[in-house]
Design a protein around this motif. Sequence first.
Motif, PDB file in Angstrom:
ATOM      1  N   ALA A   1     -47.259 -35.720  52.421  1.00 55.33           N
ATOM      2  CA  ALA A   1     -46.841 -36.778  53.349  1.00 55.33           C
ATOM      3  C   ALA A   1     -47.011 -38.160  52.721  1.00 55.33           C
ATOM      4  O   ALA A   1     -46.183 -39.057  52.937  1.00 55.33           O
ATOM      5  N   ARG A   2     -48.065 -38.328  51.955  1.00 59.57           N
ATOM      6  CA  ARG A   2     -48.250 -39.616  51.266  1.00 59.57           C
ATOM      7  C   ARG A   2     -47.161 -39.842  50.217  1.00 59.57           C
ATOM      8  O   ARG A   2     -46.759 -40.974  49.952  1.00 59.57           O
ATOM      9  N   PHE A   3     -46.671 -38.738  49.647  1.00 60.55           N
ATOM     10  CA  PHE A   3     -45.670 -38.812  48.579  1.00 60.55           C
ATOM     11  C   PHE A   3     -44.267 -39.065  49.111  1.00 60.55           C
ATOM     12  O   PHE A   3     -43.486 -39.811  48.496  1.00 60.55           O
ATOM     13  N   VAL A   4     -43.907 -38.485  50.234  1.00 62.48           N
ATOM     14  CA  VAL A   4     -42.541 -38.597  50.755  1.00 62.48           C
ATOM     15  C   VAL A   4     -42.291 -40.031  51.217  1.00 62.48           C
ATOM     16  O   VAL A   4     -43.075 -40.585  51.995  1.00 62.48           O
ATOM     17  N   PRO A   5     -41.206 -40.660  50.749  1.00 67.92           N
ATOM     18  CA  PRO A   5     -40.939 -42.042  51.158  1.00 67.92           C
ATOM     19  C   PRO A   5     -40.635 -42.142  52.642  1.00 67.92           C
ATOM     20  O   PRO A   5     -40.142 -41.185  53.268  1.00 67.92           O
ATOM     21  N   LEU A   6     -40.926 -43.281  53.214  1.00 65.56           N
ATOM     22  CA  LEU A   6     -40.740 -43.488  54.653  1.00 65.56           C
ATOM     23  C   LEU A   6     -39.314 -43.198  55.111  1.00 65.56           C
ATOM     24  O   LEU A   6     -39.101 -42.708  56.223  1.00 65.56           O
TER      25      LEU A   6
ATOM     26  N   VAL B   1     -38.750 -46.446  61.745  1.00 67.38           N
ATOM     27  CA  VAL B   1     -38.133 -45.818  60.577  1.00 67.38           C
ATOM     28  C   VAL B   1     -37.825 -44.347  60.838  1.00 67.38           C
ATOM     29  O   VAL B   1     -36.768 -43.849  60.422  1.00 67.38           O
ATOM     30  N   THR B   2     -38.705 -43.630  61.532  1.00 59.17           N
ATOM     31  CA  THR B   2     -38.420 -42.216  61.793  1.00 59.17           C
ATOM     32  C   THR B   2     -37.271 -42.052  62.780  1.00 59.17           C
ATOM     33  O   THR B   2     -36.489 -41.104  62.667  1.00 59.17           O
ATOM     34  N   THR B   3     -37.154 -42.959  63.723  1.00 57.01           N
ATOM     35  CA  THR B   3     -36.006 -42.918  64.645  1.00 57.01           C
ATOM     36  C   THR B   3     -34.718 -43.215  63.898  1.00 57.01           C
ATOM     37  O   THR B   3     -33.692 -42.548  64.110  1.00 57.01           O
ATOM     38  N   ARG B   4     -34.766 -44.186  63.012  1.00 60.77           N
ATOM     39  CA  ARG B   4     -33.575 -44.501  62.207  1.00 60.77           C
ATOM     40  C   ARG B   4     -33.199 -43.310  61.325  1.00 60.77           C
ATOM     41  O   ARG B   4     -32.009 -42.960  61.204  1.00 60.77           O
ATOM     42  N   ASN B   5     -34.185 -42.681  60.712  1.00 57.29           N
ATOM     43  CA  ASN B   5     -33.909 -41.500  59.880  1.00 57.29           C
ATOM     44  C   ASN B   5     -33.261 -40.393  60.705  1.00 57.29           C
ATOM     45  O   ASN B   5     -32.314 -39.732  60.241  1.00 57.29           O
ATOM     46  N   PHE B   6     -33.787 -40.163  61.894  1.00 56.21           N
ATOM     47  CA  PHE B   6     -33.237 -39.138  62.785  1.00 56.21           C
ATOM     48  C   PHE B   6     -31.763 -39.427  63.091  1.00 56.21           C
ATOM     49  O   PHE B   6     -30.918 -38.527  63.024  1.00 56.21           O
ATOM     50  N   CYS B   7     -31.474 -40.661  63.408  1.00 55.35           N
ATOM     51  CA  CYS B   7     -30.095 -41.048  63.736  1.00 55.35           C
ATOM     52  C   CYS B   7     -29.164 -40.853  62.546  1.00 55.35           C
ATOM     53  O   CYS B   7     -28.028 -40.372  62.705  1.00 55.35           O
TER      54      CYS B   7
ATOM     55  N   TYR C   1     -50.899 -40.667  63.551  1.00 55.52           N
ATOM     56  CA  TYR C   1     -51.603 -40.142  62.387  1.00 55.52           C
ATOM     57  C   TYR C   1     -50.813 -40.420  61.108  1.00 55.52           C
ATOM     58  O   TYR C   1     -51.384 -40.848  60.089  1.00 55.52           O
ATOM     59  N   MET C   2     -49.492 -40.214  61.167  1.00 53.82           N
ATOM     60  CA  MET C   2     -48.653 -40.462  59.991  1.00 53.82           C
ATOM     61  C   MET C   2     -48.638 -41.946  59.629  1.00 53.82           C
ATOM     62  O   MET C   2     -48.610 -42.301  58.439  1.00 53.82           O
ATOM     63  N   ALA C   3     -48.656 -42.809  60.621  1.00 58.80           N
ATOM     64  CA  ALA C   3     -48.669 -44.249  60.347  1.00 58.80           C
ATOM     65  C   ALA C   3     -49.922 -44.628  59.557  1.00 58.80           C
ATOM     66  O   ALA C   3     -49.855 -45.377  58.569  1.00 58.80           O
ATOM     67  N   THR C   4     -51.068 -44.096  59.962  1.00 64.61           N
ATOM     68  CA  THR C   4     -52.311 -44.356  59.247  1.00 64.61           C
ATOM     69  C   THR C   4     -52.238 -43.799  57.828  1.00 64.61           C
ATOM     70  O   THR C   4     -52.629 -44.467  56.855  1.00 64.61           O
ATOM     71  N   LEU C   5     -51.698 -42.594  57.705  1.00 67.79           N
ATOM     72  CA  LEU C   5     -51.579 -41.944  56.400  1.00 67.79           C
ATOM     73  C   LEU C   5     -50.695 -42.756  55.451  1.00 67.79           C
ATOM     74  O   LEU C   5     -50.963 -42.848  54.249  1.00 67.79           O
ATOM     75  N   LYS C   6     -49.629 -43.349  56.007  1.00 69.65           N
ATOM     76  CA  LYS C   6     -48.674 -44.110  55.191  1.00 69.65           C
ATOM     77  C   LYS C   6     -49.042 -45.590  55.074  1.00 69.65           C
ATOM     78  O   LYS C   6     -48.376 -46.336  54.347  1.00 69.65           O
ATOM     79  N   GLY C   7     -50.067 -46.012  55.799  1.00 74.48           N
ATOM     80  CA  GLY C   7     -50.502 -47.404  55.713  1.00 74.48           C
ATOM     81  C   GLY C   7     -49.550 -48.394  56.355  1.00 74.48           C
ATOM     82  O   GLY C   7     -49.397 -49.521  55.877  1.00 74.48           O
ATOM     83  N   VAL C   8     -48.916 -47.963  57.450  1.00 72.72           N
ATOM     84  CA  VAL C   8     -48.001 -48.848  58.187  1.00 72.72           C
ATOM     85  C   VAL C   8     -48.397 -48.843  59.657  1.00 72.72           C
ATOM     86  O   VAL C   8     -49.194 -48.013  60.106  1.00 72.72           O
ATOM     87  N   SER C   9     -47.828 -49.752  60.431  1.00 74.29           N
ATOM     88  CA  SER C   9     -48.109 -49.795  61.860  1.00 74.29           C
ATOM     89  C   SER C   9     -47.356 -48.669  62.572  1.00 74.29           C
ATOM     90  O   SER C   9     -46.356 -48.154  62.065  1.00 74.29           O
TER      91      SER C   9
END
Length: 261
Positions: A192-197, A245-251, A230-238
Motif C-alpha cells: 500500500a505504501r508502494f502503490v501511487p495514490l 483521489v480514490t473517488t476520482r480513481n473510481f470514476c 487508515y490508508m490516509a495515515t499510511l500514505k501520509g495524506v489527509s
Amino acid sequence: MFLVDSHCHLDCLDYETLHKSVDDVVAKAAERDVKYMLAVATTLPGFRQMKDLIGKRENVAYSCGIHPLNLDEGYDFAALAQLAADEDVVALGETGLDYYYQKENAELQRTSFREHIRIGREFNKPVIVHTREARDDTLMILREEKVQECGGVLHCFTEDKETAKALLDLGFYISFSGIVTFRNAEQIREAARFVPLDRILVETDSPYLAPVPHRGKQNQPAYVRDVAEYMATLKGVSIDELAAVTTRNFCELFHIDLKEN
C-alpha cells in the motif's frame, strides 16, 4: 467529503437483525461520507436477485460476474455477456482465480477468467479480479487477454509489492480492504505504501473482513471510512485528500461521473 465503497456485496448483508433495508444501509454509509457503492455479483442468478433487491439508484452501480469459487453453480458466458450489456453494469466480475480453495477445476477457472476479460473488452468495461494462490496464472491471463484494453482492479489486495508492481505495469488499479488494518498484514501495508495514490481504491468487501475497530462484526459500506482513514495515515495524506483521489480513481476506472454533494 465523498467516499466510495468500490466493492461490496449488498445482497449478502443481514437484513433481519442488523439493517432494516437497503435504504438503511445506504443511510448509515452516508452518515460517514460514504456516498456511492459498487454492488458486486458472484453468480448470474445472484446478480438478478441483487438487482431486484436494490433496484435502480443514483448511489449504487453494479458489476456482473461469476466468482471462481462459484462455477459449480453454473456458468453461461452468453448470458453473462447479455447481462453485462446492461447500462447499470459498469464492470465484469468478480472473476479471477482461486487455487487456495479449489484447484481441481483450475482449467475451468482459467477459461471463465478469460471469458470475463473478453466480454469486458467487447463492452469497454473493466474487470474486477479476485486472486488467491494463483499469482502467476492471474498475471499471465491478464497479459494474454490484453486486459489493458478494458482496464481493471485487483480487489481486496493481499499480495506483495512485486505483484503490485506487475499489476501497475498492466495499468491496473489496486483496491485495499479492511485487511490492511489487521495486525499481521505488514506485507499488504508495504504494498500500500508502494502503490501511487492515483491507482488506489478502497473497499469493504462487505459483509466480510470488517476493519479494525469493527473486527468480529459483519462488515458494511459505512466501514469503508475506517479503511480510508487508515490508508490516509499510511500514505501520509489527509482523509480529505485520500477520499478525493480514490473517488476520482473510481470514476476514471468505471467510467462514472459523480458529482460530489
